[in-house]
Design an enzyme around this catalytic site. Structure first.
Site, PDB file in Angstrom:
ATOM      1  N   CYS A   1      14.158  38.973   2.042  1.00  0.00           N
ATOM      2  CA  CYS A   1      12.898  39.728   2.172  1.00  0.00           C
ATOM      3  C   CYS A   1      12.157  39.379   3.455  1.00  0.00           C
ATOM      4  O   CYS A   1      11.309  40.146   3.911  1.00  0.00           O
ATOM      5  CB  CYS A   1      12.005  39.438   0.985  1.00  0.00           C
ATOM      6  SG  CYS A   1      12.802  39.785  -0.589  1.00  0.00           S
TER       7      CYS A   1
ATOM      8  N   HIS B   1       4.369  40.623   1.869  1.00  0.00           N
ATOM      9  CA  HIS B   1       5.574  41.128   1.203  1.00  0.00           C
ATOM     10  C   HIS B   1       5.164  41.637  -0.179  1.00  0.00           C
ATOM     11  O   HIS B   1       4.443  40.967  -0.921  1.00  0.00           O
ATOM     12  CB  HIS B   1       6.600  40.004   1.104  1.00  0.00           C
ATOM     13  CG  HIS B   1       7.817  40.385   0.326  1.00  0.00           C
ATOM     14  ND1 HIS B   1       8.430  41.595   0.459  1.00  0.00           N
ATOM     15  CD2 HIS B   1       8.513  39.697  -0.636  1.00  0.00           C
ATOM     16  CE1 HIS B   1       9.467  41.650  -0.369  1.00  0.00           C
ATOM     17  NE2 HIS B   1       9.533  40.519  -1.034  1.00  0.00           N
TER      18      HIS B   1
ATOM     19  N   ASN C   1       9.405  46.164  -5.169  1.00  0.00           N
ATOM     20  CA  ASN C   1       9.810  45.223  -4.118  1.00  0.00           C
ATOM     21  C   ASN C   1      10.998  45.809  -3.364  1.00  0.00           C
ATOM     22  O   ASN C   1      12.076  45.967  -3.942  1.00  0.00           O
ATOM     23  CB  ASN C   1      10.178  43.888  -4.784  1.00  0.00           C
ATOM     24  CG  ASN C   1      10.640  42.844  -3.792  1.00  0.00           C
ATOM     25  OD1 ASN C   1      10.895  43.138  -2.627  1.00  0.00           O
ATOM     26  ND2 ASN C   1      10.758  41.618  -4.265  1.00  0.00           N
TER      27      ASN C   1
HETATM   28  O1  UT7 Z   1      11.175  39.249  -2.886  1.00  0.00           O
HETATM   29  C1  UT7 Z   1      11.411  38.053  -3.534  1.00  0.00           C
HETATM   30  C2  UT7 Z   1      12.091  38.367  -4.814  1.00  0.00           C
HETATM   31  N1  UT7 Z   1      11.529  37.918  -6.006  1.00  0.00           N
HETATM   32  C3  UT7 Z   1      10.240  37.789  -6.386  1.00  0.00           C
HETATM   33  O2  UT7 Z   1       9.312  37.920  -5.661  1.00  0.00           O
HETATM   34  C4  UT7 Z   1      10.005  37.430  -7.814  1.00  0.00           C
HETATM   35  C5  UT7 Z   1       8.874  36.457  -8.039  1.00  0.00           C
HETATM   36  N2  UT7 Z   1       8.690  36.264  -9.463  1.00  0.00           N
HETATM   37  C6  UT7 Z   1       8.014  37.173 -10.233  1.00  0.00           C
HETATM   38  O3  UT7 Z   1       7.507  38.159  -9.734  1.00  0.00           O
HETATM   39  C7  UT7 Z   1       7.870  36.871 -11.707  1.00  0.00           C
HETATM   40  O4  UT7 Z   1       8.375  35.592 -11.974  1.00  0.00           O
HETATM   41  C8  UT7 Z   1       8.617  37.921 -12.597  1.00  0.00           C
HETATM   42  C9  UT7 Z   1       7.876  39.250 -12.545  1.00  0.00           C
HETATM   43  C10 UT7 Z   1      10.048  38.071 -12.165  1.00  0.00           C
HETATM   44  C11 UT7 Z   1       8.586  37.442 -14.054  1.00  0.00           C
HETATM   45  O5  UT7 Z   1       7.255  37.249 -14.478  1.00  0.00           O
HETATM   46  P1  UT7 Z   1       6.864  35.890 -15.204  1.00  0.00           P
HETATM   47  O6  UT7 Z   1       5.459  36.016 -15.580  1.00  0.00           O
HETATM   48  O7  UT7 Z   1       7.245  34.751 -14.304  1.00  0.00           O
HETATM   49  O8  UT7 Z   1       7.737  35.954 -16.503  1.00  0.00           O
HETATM   50  P2  UT7 Z   1       8.894  34.958 -17.031  1.00  0.00           P
HETATM   51  O9  UT7 Z   1      10.129  35.096 -16.224  1.00  0.00           O
HETATM   52  O10 UT7 Z   1       8.296  33.585 -17.182  1.00  0.00           O
HETATM   53  O11 UT7 Z   1       9.129  35.560 -18.486  1.00  0.00           O
HETATM   54  C12 UT7 Z   1       8.090  35.611 -19.458  1.00  0.00           C
HETATM   55  C13 UT7 Z   1       8.621  36.391 -20.642  1.00  0.00           C
HETATM   56  C14 UT7 Z   1      10.000  35.941 -21.108  1.00  0.00           C
HETATM   57  O12 UT7 Z   1      10.053  36.066 -22.523  1.00  0.00           O
HETATM   58  P3  UT7 Z   1       9.818  34.795 -23.461  1.00  0.00           P
HETATM   59  O13 UT7 Z   1      10.910  33.806 -23.104  1.00  0.00           O
HETATM   60  O14 UT7 Z   1       8.454  34.274 -23.140  1.00  0.00           O
HETATM   61  O15 UT7 Z   1       9.954  35.366 -24.848  1.00  0.00           O
HETATM   62  C15 UT7 Z   1      10.935  36.946 -20.505  1.00  0.00           C
HETATM   63  O16 UT7 Z   1      12.126  37.082 -21.219  1.00  0.00           O
HETATM   64  O17 UT7 Z   1       8.771  37.776 -20.294  1.00  0.00           O
HETATM   65  C16 UT7 Z   1      10.094  38.205 -20.613  1.00  0.00           C
HETATM   66  N3  UT7 Z   1      10.479  39.248 -19.669  1.00  0.00           N
HETATM   67  C17 UT7 Z   1      10.262  40.548 -19.893  1.00  0.00           C
HETATM   68  N4  UT7 Z   1       9.694  41.192 -20.919  1.00  0.00           N
HETATM   69  C18 UT7 Z   1       9.623  42.534 -20.835  1.00  0.00           C
HETATM   70  C19 UT7 Z   1      11.088  39.100 -18.454  1.00  0.00           C
HETATM   71  N5  UT7 Z   1      11.256  40.304 -17.888  1.00  0.00           N
HETATM   72  C20 UT7 Z   1      10.758  41.212 -18.762  1.00  0.00           C
HETATM   73  C21 UT7 Z   1      10.643  42.607 -18.722  1.00  0.00           C
HETATM   74  N6  UT7 Z   1      10.074  43.223 -19.776  1.00  0.00           N
HETATM   75  N7  UT7 Z   1      11.082  43.347 -17.685  1.00  0.00           N
END
Ligand code: UT7
Length: 330
Positions: free
Chosen positions: A117, A257, A287
């Site tokens: 990115c 970004h 993104n």
């Molecule tokens: O350009 C660089 C590339 N990457 C990034 O910039 C990504 C940076 N990271 C993020 O933006 C965030 O970490 C995410 C948006 C990817 C995830 O958000 P988060 O608040 O960090 O969520 P998490 O991964 O800690 O997951 C929280 C919960 C989990 O469920 P449990 O274990 O608490 O029951 C996940 O399984 O949310 C669940 N989850 C979803 N639920 C519904 C993860 N993805 C989804 C989804 N829909 N799409």
């Protein structure tokens, strides 16, 4: 402050997004997710998806033509074409060489930058130095991605985030005191596994097994990248602004970004720059990796929100894990 022989800057911008819109509601029928989760956790509402027969060079070409037209520059006068991408048309030849041919930019050298990115800002820094040295006078720098092609549409943790797009700028010598003032580029390879495509390279060549295990798709540790993003954006902005010899209050426009609205919010709070100076378009595009900053820059320029003399902060993070932040005076 970078002491340039020739000050190098951006003289025009262009961008392209494919027409096909993929909404959060449509994603609800593809994976176990919800519009509400995606909006509140990321700020994304919809993203663009390239046609099944379109490649990154097709998107790049459209953005390149828009930037050249805006600059009033003929492709035949280009000295250099550089494309930042993690979704090249193929391993080689580089995507820049495919775009060079399509533009009939016969004088131009061409190469790709594969950082992630952050690639577009790495490209600006690299090409800016080549222009400052006098080696080249007129260059096209692009960030272009067809991320939908490397997205695992069964992985709800990543597939809701990404979109396809291309952004381009024309770079050339500019008036003294304008153009690139400073930058902070860096990398922390200790967390390189947090964002990658495991297979298909020389470490794990393509095989029936790698395909069956879905190892040719992007994998990501979202929370790890999130923490890195906020920290690296904040720290590198402080370094770049200090190197430019200005202070945060002098920054007129921030183009971060476009990965997650919560990352932008956290960076804005830490940097103490008024929130309205942060450009946000990830609600419409998601993104788009290396394309996200040039796409947002082009929209901001075309909306008339950037004026001559404005200080612009570009700030990115991504695979590596890498960061790249730059201060320009428009
Ligand atoms: O350009 C660089 C590339 N990457 C990034 O910039 C990504 C940076 N990271 C993020 O933006 C965030 O970490 C995410 C948006 C990817 C995830 O958000 P988060 O608040 O960090 O969520 P998490 O991964 O800690 O997951 C929280 C919960 C989990 O469920 P449990 O274990 O608490 O029951 C996940 O399984 O949310 C669940 N989850 C979803 N639920 C519904 C993860 N993805 C989804 C989804 N829909 N799409």
């Amino acid at each position: 402050m970078i002491s340039n022989l020739l000050p190098a800057g951006i003289i025009a911008t262009g961008s392209y997004v494919p027409p096909r819109v993929l909404t959060n509601l449509e994603l609800e029928s593809m994976v176990d997710t919800s519009d509400e989760w995606i909006r509140t956790r990321t700020g994304i509402i919809e993203r663009r998806i390239a046609d099944s027969d379109a490649a990154t060079s097709d998107l790049a070409l459209a953005a390149a033509r828009a930037a050249l037209e805006s600059a009033g520059v003929d492709a035949a006068d280009l000295d250099l074409i550089v494309i930042a991408t993690v979704t090249p048309d193929m391993f080689f030849p580089c995507t820049a060489s495919i775009v060079q041919q399509a533009l009939a930019a016969s004088r131009a050298a061409a190469f790709d930058i594969l950082v992630g990115c952050t690639g577009f800002v790495y490209g600006l820094a690299t090409v800016g130095s080549l222009i400052a040295s006098g080696a080249y006078r007129c260059a096209l720098v692009l960030g272009a991605e067809a991320l939908s092609k490397i997205t695992d549409w069964q992985d709800r943790g990543s597939c809701v985030l990404f979109g396809d797009a291309a952004g381009a700028v024309v770079m050339a010598p500019v008036e003294q005191g304008h153009g690139i003032l400073s930058y902070s580029l860096g990398n922390d390879g200790s967390d390189a596994d947090a964002l990658k495509i495991p297979a298909g390279g020389s470490r794990m060549p393509a095989s029936e097994e790698t395909v069956a295990k879905r190892l040719h798709y992007l994998t990501m540790n979202g929370p790890e990248v999130f923490k890195f993003a906020v920290r690296s954006m904040t720290e590198s902005a402080e370094v770049a602004v200090a190197r430019a010899g200005i202070s945060m209050k002098d920054i007129d426009v921030v183009i971060p970004h476009q990965a997650n609205l919560r990352i932008i919010d956290a960076a804005a709070r830490r940097l103490n720059i008024p929130y309205e100076r942060f450009i946000r378009n990830l609600d419409r595009y998601g993104n788009t990796s290396a394309a996200s900053i040039p796409l947002a820059l082009d929209e901001t320029v075309r909306e008339g929100r950037i004026h001559s003399g404005d200080h612009i902060l570009l700030s990115s993070f991504g695979a590596g894990l890498s960061w790249a932040t730059m201060v320009l005076r428009w």
